[in-house]
Design a protein around this motif. Structure first.
Motif, PDB file in Angstrom:
ATOM      1  N   ARG A  91      -8.895   7.932  15.964  1.00 48.55           N
ATOM      2  CA  ARG A  91      -7.466   7.706  16.183  1.00 48.55           C
ATOM      3  C   ARG A  91      -7.101   6.237  15.981  1.00 48.55           C
ATOM      4  NH1 ARG A  91      -8.649  11.397  20.419  1.00 48.55           N
ATOM      5  NH2 ARG A  91      -8.958   9.666  21.878  1.00 48.55           N
ATOM      6  N   ALA A  92      -7.939   5.346  16.454  1.00 49.93           N
ATOM      7  CA  ALA A  92      -7.653   3.919  16.323  1.00 49.93           C
ATOM      8  C   ALA A  92      -7.638   3.497  14.862  1.00 49.93           C
ATOM      9  CB  ALA A  92      -8.682   3.104  17.102  1.00 49.93           C
ATOM     10  N   CYS A  93      -8.530   4.053  14.076  1.00 47.40           N
ATOM     11  CA  CYS A  93      -8.573   3.719  12.650  1.00 47.40           C
ATOM     12  C   CYS A  93      -7.346   4.250  11.933  1.00 47.40           C
ATOM     13  CB  CYS A  93      -9.851   4.269  12.014  1.00 47.40           C
ATOM     14  SG  CYS A  93     -11.368   3.496  12.617  1.00 47.40           S
ATOM     15  N   LYS A  94      -6.887   5.424  12.321  1.00 39.06           N
ATOM     16  CA  LYS A  94      -5.667   5.973  11.728  1.00 39.06           C
ATOM     17  C   LYS A  94      -4.470   5.085  12.065  1.00 39.06           C
ATOM     18  CE  LYS A  94      -7.064  10.849  11.874  1.00 39.06           C
ATOM     19  NZ  LYS A  94      -6.742  12.196  12.418  1.00 39.06           N
ATOM     20  N   ALA A  95      -4.406   4.648  13.320  1.00 36.70           N
ATOM     21  CA  ALA A  95      -3.300   3.791  13.738  1.00 36.70           C
ATOM     22  C   ALA A  95      -3.316   2.463  12.992  1.00 36.70           C
ATOM     23  CB  ALA A  95      -3.369   3.549  15.247  1.00 36.70           C
ATOM     24  N   ALA A  96      -4.496   1.906  12.784  1.00 39.26           N
ATOM     25  CA  ALA A  96      -4.604   0.641  12.057  1.00 39.26           C
ATOM     26  C   ALA A  96      -4.177   0.803  10.607  1.00 39.26           C
ATOM     27  CB  ALA A  96      -6.042   0.123  12.128  1.00 39.26           C
ATOM     28  N   LEU A  97      -4.567   1.909   9.978  1.00 39.59           N
ATOM     29  CA  LEU A  97      -4.193   2.147   8.586  1.00 39.59           C
ATOM     30  C   LEU A  97      -2.691   2.389   8.468  1.00 39.59           C
ATOM     31  CD1 LEU A  97      -5.341   2.392   5.734  1.00 39.59           C
ATOM     32  CD2 LEU A  97      -5.696   4.838   6.151  1.00 39.59           C
ATOM     33  N   ARG A  98      -2.120   3.060   9.430  1.00 37.14           N
ATOM     34  CA  ARG A  98      -0.671   3.266   9.460  1.00 37.14           C
ATOM     35  C   ARG A  98       0.055   1.925   9.554  1.00 37.14           C
ATOM     36  NH1 ARG A  98       4.067   6.246   8.643  1.00 37.14           N
ATOM     37  NH2 ARG A  98       5.484   5.964  10.372  1.00 37.14           N
ATOM     38  N   SER A  99      -0.434   1.035  10.425  1.00 39.13           N
ATOM     39  CA  SER A  99       0.176  -0.273  10.594  1.00 39.13           C
ATOM     40  C   SER A  99       0.053  -1.107   9.324  1.00 39.13           C
ATOM     41  CB  SER A  99      -0.480  -1.002  11.771  1.00 39.13           C
ATOM     42  OG  SER A  99       0.041  -2.297  11.930  1.00 39.13           O
TER      43      SER A  99
END
Length: 244
Positions: free
Chosen positions: A132-140
Motif C-alpha cells: 500500500r505504501a508503494c502504491k501511495a508513493a507512486l500515486r504521489s
C-alpha cells in the motif's frame, strides 16, 4: 519526454483489414480479448518477455496497439472492477499520450452497475507494486490512476512504429489493498495461475488464506468488468491519433 502515437493514415480507416494488436499480461486477459480483428500477445507478466515478443513482431501487419487487462489501483477512490481508459502512460521521465477513440458511444452509455469508468493516467513499472505504501508513493509521484507492467512497453512500441495507441485497464487490487506475495509468485510462464503453488503456500502458512481469498474476489470482479468492456476495443472509426 512526451511521445505521441503515430500518424499512420490507415489507422483511422474503418476499411483497413489489418487487426489491432492487443497486449496483455495474463492468459485470462488474452482469452477475453481474443476474437475477429484482434491479434493478442500475452507477456506472462514479464516485461522482458513482452519486449522480446514485440521485437520480432511486424508492425506493418497491424493498425494499432491496445494495452488491455487488469491493473493495480493507485487512485484511492477506485474499487476493484472500476475501469480506467488511459489518457496517458507514464514511466520514468517519459510520457506517452493515448488515443481515446475506442468505442466512445459504448463507453459513454455503458452500464456496469456500481463500477466506474474513468479517464486517467497509467503508471508503467517493471515489477509488481504490491504494498500500500508503494502504491501511495507512486500515486504521489505520477498522479496516475492505476499501475501495470505492460502499458508503457506497448505505448513505446506503438510510438516507435508510428501506430495509434490506447489502453484500457480494470482495477484488480485497489490502492487500499496489498497484493500477497504468494499471489505474485504463483503466475506460470504462460500467464496462468499455478493453483498447486497457491495450495502449497497456504498449507505452509494458513494465515495467508484470508488475504488470498480477498485478492481472488477482487481479481474475479476485475475479470468480469474486463469481459463487459471488451466491446470498448472496437472503435467505430478506428483510433484517434494522440496529439503532442
Amino acid at each position: 519526454m512526451i511521445l505521441g502515437a503515430g500518424d499512420d493514415a490507415s489507422a483511422g480507416n474503418p476499411l483497413d483489414p489489418r487487426p489491432v494488436l492487443i497486449v496483455t499480461g495474463l492468459v485470462q486477459e488474452a482469452r477475453i480479448a481474443a476474437g475477429p480483428g484482434m491479434t493478442v500477445i500475452c507477456s506472462s507478466s514479464d516485461p522482458k518477455q513482452l519486449r522480446a515478443l514485440l521485437t520480432v513482431f511486424d508492425p506493418s501487419t497491424i493498425r494499432g496497439v491496445i494495452s488491455f487487462g487488469v491493473a493495480g489501483g493507485l487512485d484511492p477512490s477506485l474499487r476493484s472492477g472500476d475501469v480506467v481508459v488511459a489518457t496517458e502512460v507514464l514511466a520514468g521521465d517519459t510520457r506517452w499520450l493515448a488515443g481515446l477513440a475506442l468505442n466512445e458511444e459504448l463507453i459513454a452509455g455503458v452500464a456496469l452497475g456500481r463500477r466506474r469508468v474513468v479517464r486517467g493516467g497509467l503508471a508503467g513499472v517493471e515489477r509488481v507494486v504490491a504494498a500500500r505504501a508503494c502504491k501511495a508513493a507512486l500515486r504521489s509521484e505520477t498522479g496516475a490512476a492505476a499501475v501495470d507492467m505492460e502499458s508503457h512497453i506497448a505505448a513505446a512500441y506503438a510510438a516507435e512504429s508510428r501506430l495509434p495507441f490506447a489502453a484500457l485497464r480494470v482495477i484488480s487490487d485497489p490502492a487500499s489493498r496489498a497484493l500477497p506475495a504468494l499471489a505474485m509468485a504463483a503466475i506460470k510462464p504462460n500467464g496462468d495461475i499455478d493453483l498447486r503453488k497457491v495450495l502449497s503456500g497456504v498449507a505452509r502458512n494458513p494465515l495467508t488464506l484470508r488475504a488470498l481469498v480477498s485478492t481472488g474476489i477482487d481479481f474475479n470482479r476485475a475479470l468480469k468488468s474486463l469481459r463487459d468492456t471488451r466491446g470498448f476495443l472496437l472503435g467505430g472509426q478506428g483510433f484517434a491519433t494522440a496529439e503532442l
